[in-house]
Design an enzyme around this catalytic site. Structure first.
Site, PDB file in Angstrom:
ATOM      1  CG  HIS A   1      -5.195   0.872  -3.705  1.00  0.00           C
ATOM      2  ND1 HIS A   1      -4.368   0.503  -2.438  1.00  0.00           N
ATOM      3  CD2 HIS A   1      -6.035  -0.038  -3.600  1.00  0.00           C
ATOM      4  CE1 HIS A   1      -4.853  -0.292  -1.831  1.00  0.00           C
ATOM      5  NE2 HIS A   1      -5.961  -0.883  -2.614  1.00  0.00           N
TER       6      HIS A   1
ATOM      7  CE  LYS B   1      -7.204  15.404  16.822  1.00  0.00           C
ATOM      8  NZ  LYS B   1      -7.280  14.275  17.832  1.00  0.00           N
TER       9      LYS B   1
ATOM     10  NE  ARG C   1      -3.170  -3.951  -0.902  1.00  0.00           N
ATOM     11  CZ  ARG C   1      -2.743  -5.051  -0.236  1.00  0.00           C
ATOM     12  NH1 ARG C   1      -1.410  -4.877  -0.266  1.00  0.00           N
ATOM     13  NH2 ARG C   1      -3.289  -5.579   0.638  1.00  0.00           N
TER      14      ARG C   1
ATOM     15  NE  ARG D   1      -3.451  -2.265   2.804  1.00  0.00           N
ATOM     16  CZ  ARG D   1      -3.370  -3.539   3.403  1.00  0.00           C
ATOM     17  NH1 ARG D   1      -1.756  -3.628   3.785  1.00  0.00           N
ATOM     18  NH2 ARG D   1      -3.935  -4.433   3.272  1.00  0.00           N
TER      19      ARG D   1
ATOM     20  CD1 TRP E   1      -5.203  -8.637   1.058  1.00  0.00           C
ATOM     21  CD2 TRP E   1      -5.593 -10.253  -0.095  1.00  0.00           C
ATOM     22  NE1 TRP E   1      -5.110  -8.394  -0.398  1.00  0.00           N
ATOM     23  CE2 TRP E   1      -5.230  -9.095  -1.103  1.00  0.00           C
ATOM     24  CE3 TRP E   1      -5.594 -11.569  -0.753  1.00  0.00           C
ATOM     25  CZ2 TRP E   1      -5.343  -9.438  -2.385  1.00  0.00           C
ATOM     26  CZ3 TRP E   1      -5.465 -11.695  -2.004  1.00  0.00           C
ATOM     27  CH2 TRP E   1      -5.451 -10.633  -2.977  1.00  0.00           C
TER      28      TRP E   1
ATOM     29  CE1 TYR F   1      -6.215  -4.309  -3.282  1.00  0.00           C
ATOM     30  CE2 TYR F   1      -7.778  -5.400  -1.803  1.00  0.00           C
ATOM     31  CZ  TYR F   1      -7.017  -4.269  -1.972  1.00  0.00           C
ATOM     32  OH  TYR F   1      -6.989  -3.318  -1.225  1.00  0.00           O
TER      33      TYR F   1
END
Length: 437
Positions: free
Chosen positions: A379, A245, A382, A214, A405, A414
């Site tokens: 992506h 923040k 992948r 990834r 996985w 996939y």
């Protein structure tokens, strides 16, 4: 005159006429949080109404789904409590960002005024709400994501006895056309690899295509996780950009200089992506400019699941490319001198700092253009890696481990049939039906 009451056995309901002229009903619902009996009171002018309400409470008690005592909660109150106090205990950062957007931007403005105990009987409210979202110009996928968030939040309310059923699990979710993913063909992969290796961190994209890492996993790779003797690479972390923040006491005033009061003009050139909408009146965003900002920037986090922590054996050529990249990075380190930030990152900026995911995505797009290959998501690399494993006939259990996985069902998402596989099947059919015996 108050009607004379006889003492009922423990736990039994009581109905009586009080001195105030009202009929009263009292029902024991169980044991409260303080350990004392949870005794509910109903008061009406008409006895039949009290009998009906007492019956409802008894059925609620007997079903095991007892509502909490106190002022009825609104949808806004529950969603705010859930997203701020319950979900953060178990959810990852990106999941929380999705929940917060769905709750604060969509669900509370659209449904927040409803009482929680009443909306449970009206799943159609959610269906109409999704339809309004889509009619306003939002994508069905956005409405579907809001539906998933609402289902989770109301499911938690059901588990905790705030409602007796989850209306969102009954409501119809917006239909979303599944995005068709086309993995890169072998020829395209070779062109992409050739173009990538002409760039500083080109090996990073070769790793993505070969190992299916990834984006965050690739950017979080560090040299100590490379085992040179065994030629393996350990994947345990991911790099992601998190939102800053405010650390100050007045976020609205702190970000006042950056509040957007008007929409962008039609020919806006300032934003490369979609133009952001104007800020709400009480905007508390723009925390990245806060002098006391906290919790943002590039953050190294654990991979998505335990299955995602994996060790992969590197193909010989990929291992050699990584070692070559290490030497080039060493030369950059010497050139940078004291300006180098030594974080042991495998892929860095020229000063040793980690690569921002957006910068990484822009680099991928530039590589595709240079290679003369069609547009593809980062992506999709992948998906391509998983499809290559399919073509090679690698057993499912091994594919699961290599891809990180947690379930073999991910294979359906996939792994895709590419043209070379389709052509091979056509050739086999041709031979079977029309070939020479």
């Amino acid at each position: 005159m108050e009607q004379k009451r006889t003492r009922n056995p423990n736990g039994r309901s009581t109905i009586y006429l009080g001195n105030d002229g009202y009929w009263h009903g009292r029902v024991t619902m169980g044991i409260g949080d303080d350990g004392k009996p949870d005794r509910r009171h109903v008061k009406r002018k008409d006895k039949d109404e009290v009998v009906e309400e007492v019956g409802k409470l008894e059925r609620e008690r007997d079903s095991g789904n007892v509502r909490k005592k106190g002022q009825p909660w609104t949808v806004e109150r529950w969603l705010t409590h859930w997203v701020e106090s319950i979900a953060p205990l178990t959810c990852r950062y990106k999941t929380m960002r999705g929940y917060q957007t769905a709750v604060y931007k969509h669900l509370i403005p659209g449904l927040g005024a409803h009482r929680l105990d009443r909306i449970q009987n009206h799943p159609e409210y959610f269906e109409k709400f999704y339809l309004r979202m889509i009619e306003s110009g939002l994508k069905p996928a956005t409405a579907h994501q809001v539906h998933r968030t609402a289902r989770t939040a109301f499911g938690e309310a059901y588990k905790r006895g705030r409602i007796q059923r989850n209306p969102v699990s009954i409501a119809k979710a917006p239909r979303v056309e599944e995005e068709e993913v086309e993995p890169l063909e072998v020829e395209d992969m070779q062109l992409v690899i050739k173009a990538a290796l002409e760039r500083r961190n080109g090996v990073r994209y070769v790793i993505a295509l070969a190992l299916g890492t990834r984006q965050g996993e690739s950017l979080a790779l560090k040299w100590p996780r490379l085992n040179r003797q065994k030629r393996t690479l350990r994947i345990t972390k991911a790099l992601q950009r998190q939102t800053w923040k405010h650390g100050c006491s007045d976020p609205h005033r702190c970000g006042a200089t950056y509040h957007k009061t008007e929409p962008c003009k039609a020919a806006c050139k300032r934003h490369t992506r979609a133009c952001p909408p104007p800020c709400p009146p009480a905007c508390t965003e723009h925390a990245r400019w806060c002098p006391q900002r906290t919790g943002g920037g590039l953050v190294e986090v654990d991979v998505k699941s335990r299955a995602g922590r994996r060790t992969v054996t590197l193909p010989d050529q990929l291992f050699d490319l990584i070692l070559k990249h290490e030497k080039l990075q060493g030369a950059e380190r010497e050139l940078a001198g004291t300006e180098w930030h030594d974080g042991e990152w495998m892929f860095t900026q020229p000063n040793g700092k980690p690569i921002d995911p957006r910068q990484d995505l822009d680099e991928w797009k530039a590589i595709l253009v240079e290679a003369g290959v069609r547009e593809a998501r980062l992506h999709d690399a992948r998906h391509t890696a998983a499809t290559v494993l399919l073509v090679l006939g690698v057993p499912d259990r091994v594919v699961m481990e290599l891809m990180g996985w947690s379930s073999v069902t991910m294979k359906q998402r996939y792994m895709h049939v590419i043209d070379s596989v389709r052509n091979d099947v056509a050739d086999r059919l041709n031979t079977y039906f029309w070939g020479t015996n």
